[in-house]
Write an enzyme that holds these catalytic residues in place. Structure first.
Site, PDB file in Angstrom:
ATOM      1  N   GLU A  11       0.770  -1.085   0.119  1.00  0.00           N
ATOM      2  CA  GLU A  11      -0.202   0.079   0.114  1.00  0.00           C
ATOM      3  C   GLU A  11       0.698   1.403   0.386  1.00  0.00           C
ATOM      4  OE1 GLU A  11      -0.352  -2.897   2.257  1.00  0.00           O
ATOM      5  OE2 GLU A  11      -2.139  -3.238   2.310  1.00  0.00           O
ATOM      6  N   CYS A  70      -2.321  -3.709   6.587  1.00  0.00           N
ATOM      7  CA  CYS A  70      -2.449  -4.138   8.023  1.00  0.00           C
ATOM      8  C   CYS A  70      -3.095  -3.060   8.494  1.00  0.00           C
ATOM      9  CB  CYS A  70      -1.097  -4.479   8.532  1.00  0.00           C
ATOM     10  SG  CYS A  70       0.198  -3.008   8.035  1.00  0.00           S
TER      11      CYS A  70
END
Ligand code: THU
Ligand code: ZN
Length: 296
Positions: free
Chosen positions: A104, A129
């Site tokens: 990401e 996460c």
């Protein structure tokens, strides 16, 4: 072209493979797709919007560098113009795990180094996460960022990160990806790679420490890749400038063995410094890579 990318191509629907293969076979393919290319892929495949981005995830994951986990994560961000930027996780052996880049972060920083100002969507092959949710909460437009996972409805960031902690809690208004100029003059720097690093420092997001910093990597064919430091309100999810420059190197299709030299520019009087970690990560990649360093 990378073997991983050729392999990933075979995982795409047939109608997409024929459109995409010409682009990814081009030596200049930069792991992003223009709105026109997106429209072409949509009409060839019959997939639109989120469905197309999900189908493209194997290409993003093909950029993973995972000598530790062999666990390849792919992410694709879309900016407000409709351009797509790919990203994947990057791990470094020989240094602490905190130097890892998540997929990401990679896709977001990739978009940032290419001038994206606001992201509307991120598509990922695994759930983000906690650290990535926090990293995304620093973004310009975090409130409306949509997260799409396979076999899941799209949800906004704040569904994944309820009761968020963010820049406003520290009284900070600036956001990652907005146009920042830190008013540093770089005209007097006569080493081109160091000037590129200092120019990146000028565009860095460092409202918490004030350590405006940037890195630049020169590859063996003379290309420069710059990386701006991306600080985070929660401090630990911050992405160091070397990592952002290495993301640009990786997404342009280069390998660490292509790195010729690196420059790091940061502030002289600051509460934090990137020097030790930058040196350690570079030493782990190849101790012969020279590092040019300057402070202002
Ligand atoms: N990873 C990501 O890239 N994104 C996430 O949010 C989950 C974890 C990567 C980091 C590391 O390279 C590997 O997956 C194992 O955690
Ligand atoms: Zn993560």
């Amino acid at each position: 072209m990378r073997t991983a990318l050729t392999d990933a191509l075979t995982q795409l629907p047939d109608a997409l493979q024929s459109v995409v293969s010409d682009w990814i076979n081009d030596a200049n393919f930069g792991a992003s797709f223009t709105p026109e290319q997106v429209a072409q892929m949509e009409s060839a495949s019959g997939l639109s919007g989120a469905a197309l981005r999900l189908a493209l995830l194997p290409l993003a994951a093909a950029y993973a560098v995972t000598p530790i986990s062999q666990f390849n994560v792919g992410a694709i961000v879309r900016d407000e113009s409709g351009t797509l930027y790919l990203g994947a996780n990057i791990e470094f052996t020989g240094v602490q795990l905190g130097q890892t880049v998540h997929a990401e972060q990679c896709a977001i920083s990739h978009a940032w180094t290419k001038g994206a100002k606001r992201l509307t969507d991120i598509t990922i092959n695994y759930s983000p996460c906690g650290h990535c949710r926090q990293f995304m909460n620093e973004l310009n437009g975090a409130e409306s960022l949509s997260i799409q996972l396979p076999q899941c409805d799209a949800k906004d960031l704040h569904t994944y990160l309820p009761e968020p902690f963010g820049p406003a809690d520290l009284g900070i208004e600036s956001r990652l990806l907005t146009d920042e100029s830190n008013q540093l003059s770089t005209d007097d720097i006569d080493i081109p790679l160091l000037k590129a690093a200092a120019d990146a420092a000028n565009r860095s997001h460092a409202p918490y420490s004030g350590n405006y910093s940037g890195a630049a990597v020169e590859t063996s064919d003379g290309e420069f890749f710059s990386g701006m430091y991306a600080e985070n309100a929660a401090f630990n999810p911050s992405l160091p400038p070397l990592q952002v420059a290495l993301i640009a190197v990786n997404m342009a299709g280069y390998h660490w063995t292509d790195i010729r030299s690196v420059a790091l520019a940061e502030m002289a009087s600051s509460t934090v410094s990137h020097l030790a970690d930058t040196q350690a990560t570079l030493d782990a990649i190849d101790p012969d890579i020279p590092l040019v360093y300057s402070t202002r």
